[in-house]
Enzyme design. Structure first.
Site, short mmCIF file in Angstrom:
data_model
loop_
_atom_site.label_atom_id
_atom_site.label_comp_id
_atom_site.label_asym_id
_atom_site.label_seq_id
_atom_site.Cartn_x
_atom_site.Cartn_y
_atom_site.Cartn_z
N ARG A 53 0.86 -1.19 0.00
CA ARG A 53 0.00 0.00 0.00
C ARG A 53 0.90 1.24 0.00
O ARG A 53 1.37 1.67 1.06
CB ARG A 53 -0.92 0.04 1.25
N ASP A 85 -3.77 9.01 6.07
CA ASP A 85 -2.85 7.89 5.81
C ASP A 85 -1.39 8.35 5.80
O ASP A 85 -0.49 7.54 5.92
CB ASP A 85 -3.21 7.21 4.50
N LYS A 87 -8.22 9.36 2.41
CA LYS A 87 -9.12 8.73 1.44
C LYS A 87 -9.57 9.74 0.39
O LYS A 87 -9.90 10.89 0.71
CB LYS A 87 -10.33 8.17 2.19
#
Lengths: 369, 369
Positions: B94, B248, B259
């Protein structure tokens, strides 16, 4: 526009029996292409309310034919009050859409001019057809005016694809033909300009994913589906050259009511210096409301349109699924209002105009007063 | 936090065999509550990549345990290169999440301190547990600091509900416990403050509809699910008192990757003078990147996550449906970056701080240099 190569409008009287009005039941697109026959005023009311048809221009055209249907259905001894009642019911089906009330009032006015009931019926059919024809021809002209803007960007980009973001469906499915926001896109595509469309899926009803993608695919216009959350990121990274949306009601001061989420895209376009255009025929102007945010009524629909989504399964079955805990309440505001300060220009059938009172009334001097 | 009244974390070693790590497989929520056992490095990699677990803190905690799993799986004669390889693979799963690389590097550093392989394994277990425990305790403290802000608004509103909008899931499911954005909400709720949460459904993956609604329902916090398009309209009409999101990755200059769609909400909050807070433990700061928009890598996931949606049918079957023409290509950028200028404050475990370099480095002087 074309479906599998054959030309269609979104609403038309049956060839053999013009008392039957045909529509494309848009609830089943893109998965199934179903033509529905509307025969009673109740059929029309349901078709508008339950969104078999939707979109500014098409709601107006449907309301026009609905009033014709009311005229042929009305008892002769109670004609006026039947018509008045039908008009009231129709106007209440979708509170935000201006074209709806506009088309209904146009019919009332036209019918008032005739004394004889048979003549009233005749004029109501003519008026319905005129409303539909005008809608198509206004959209065609919106396309011509918008084309100039796209041409300019294409020239600046030396033929590289012009990336246009659109929200919801202001395509030909939202009008009688051509569409408002899509008319310039189709015009550009047909003129050999390299265009690529970012299609907001447009939750909750998914008009973008279901209708705009389908339309663009039928016309072979290059496009990419995105979640509604995506536009800001694309704009930050130079991946959007312009935004074009439609509108369900625009004040004479330039405030734009359109599908919920339009305001967010306008903010992002403004923040990144990207031109934000709204395309509309003059039937979508509200000549009475000054402050769009305070005064335009915003339709609230059932929360279940958020909790539940319809689509097609791997074995080609239409299915509805729940995406949330079953007992989580949802709210569903169908529109928002983008203040005029965020809008680069309005693309109308008379030309492109800035989103302010002076410019708009200058283009439509008959609404001065 | 509690599920059906029983306390859970989102990741924990099995009581009888701590070599087995247990997680909640979040892909099935809210419809099914499934606990998965992770036993191999491949299990961990898939769990992160395929989003059985997701969210800043939980990705970090899972990576911590993944490195412990790598340590117990590594051949003794090839220990270092096996570990290095596992670390590299994990970090690539990720690309946007900072906590992932942070947790992996923390493990590498810890293991380097020991000579003996058995000691390396022991320290890696301790480090994994410490990472998880710290995450939970940092989130608890974020809750305490955020509570002060909510209290203040509640006082101003004389006990009327404080309406908080959140995007995605920065709840306890995104961390080991409490959550970041939700920690202040839970703290307020437990302190008897009247809170109501607007939950963005968060397309395409629907973390809001699926996870945040479920969490809030479990904790009996009043909430309403909305389409991501809705927040701007709510803010224009005084229906939002504050926004809290997670992140994040946040640069030391205050730019916030979160997001996709967060940026649009920040623009709307700014345009309507509504405070926009981002909650994060210090493990989410990136101490190297200065310009978030230019430098933070944005993960692109499969477009099929846009075309296809999973949910539960009326007869309680998990089903996947296609919402677009099958051949319409979709793009799926998973994150966007909100520039610091739009952010009112960062809620960290050390307190609330403005989103700029001076303020952040003042709170974390060990990262001055």
């Amino acid at each position: 526009m074309k479906i599998n190569g054959k030309h269609y409008r979104t609403i038309w009287p049956d060839n053999n029996n013009p008392k039957i009005i045909k529509i494309i039941d848009q609830r089943h697109l893109p998965h199934k292409f179903i033509i529905e026959e509307l025969k009673t005023v109740a059929d029309f009311t349901a078709a508008i309310k339950e969104m078999h048809v939707r979109g500014a221009g098409l709601i107006g055209a449907t309301a026009g034919f609905a009033m014709y249907c009311a005229a042929i259905s009305a008892p002769k001894n109670n004609f006026s009050s039947f018509i008045k009642n039908a008009a009231q019911n129709l106007i209440q089906t979708r509170p935000t859409a201006t074209n709806l009330a506009w088309a209904v009032r146009r019919q009332l006015k036209a019918m008032t001019k005739e004394e004889d009931i048979d003549e009233k019926i005749k004029i109501s059919f003519k008026t319905a057809q005129k409303t539909a024809d005008e809608d198509a021809s206004f959209c065609r002209r919106i396309g011509e005016h918008g084309l100039d803007i796209i041409k300019e960007i294409s020239k600046r980009k030396k033929g590289e694809p012009v990336n246009i973001l659109t929200h919801c469906n202001a395509g030909w499915l939202a009008f009688v033909d051509y569409g408002s926001a899509t008319a310039p896109i189709y015009a550009a595509h047909n003129n050999g300009i390299n265009v690529h469309v970012w299609v907001d899926e447009t939750r909750p009803w998914l008009q973008g994913a279901k209708l705009t993608c389908w339309e663009l695919a039928q016309e072979k216009v290059n496009h990419t589906l995105i979640a509604d959350n995506t536009g800001g990121h694309l704009m930050q990274h130079n991946m959007v050259d312009m935004v074009i949306t439609g509108t369900d009601r625009t004040t004479y001061t330039g405030d734009v009511a359109n599908k919920i989420g339009t305001y967010l895209k306008a903010l992002a376009a403004f923040d990144n210096n990207i031109p934000f255009y709204v395309a509309l025929p003059s039937s979508t102007f509200d000549w009475h409301i000054k402050d769009g945010i305070k005064e335009i009524p915003i339709e609230e629909r059932s929360g279940s349109e958020v909790n539940y989504i319809k689509g097609i399964t791997a074995d080609n079955k239409l299915e509805e699924i729940c995406i949330s805990p079953a007992d989580s309440r949802a709210a569903n505001f169908a529109f928002d209002v983008t203040p005029s300060r965020l809008i680069t220009g309005l693309i109308t059938e008379r030309g492109v105009v800035r989103a302010n009172k002076e410019a708009i009334l200058n283009l439509y001097p008959e609404h001065q007063q």
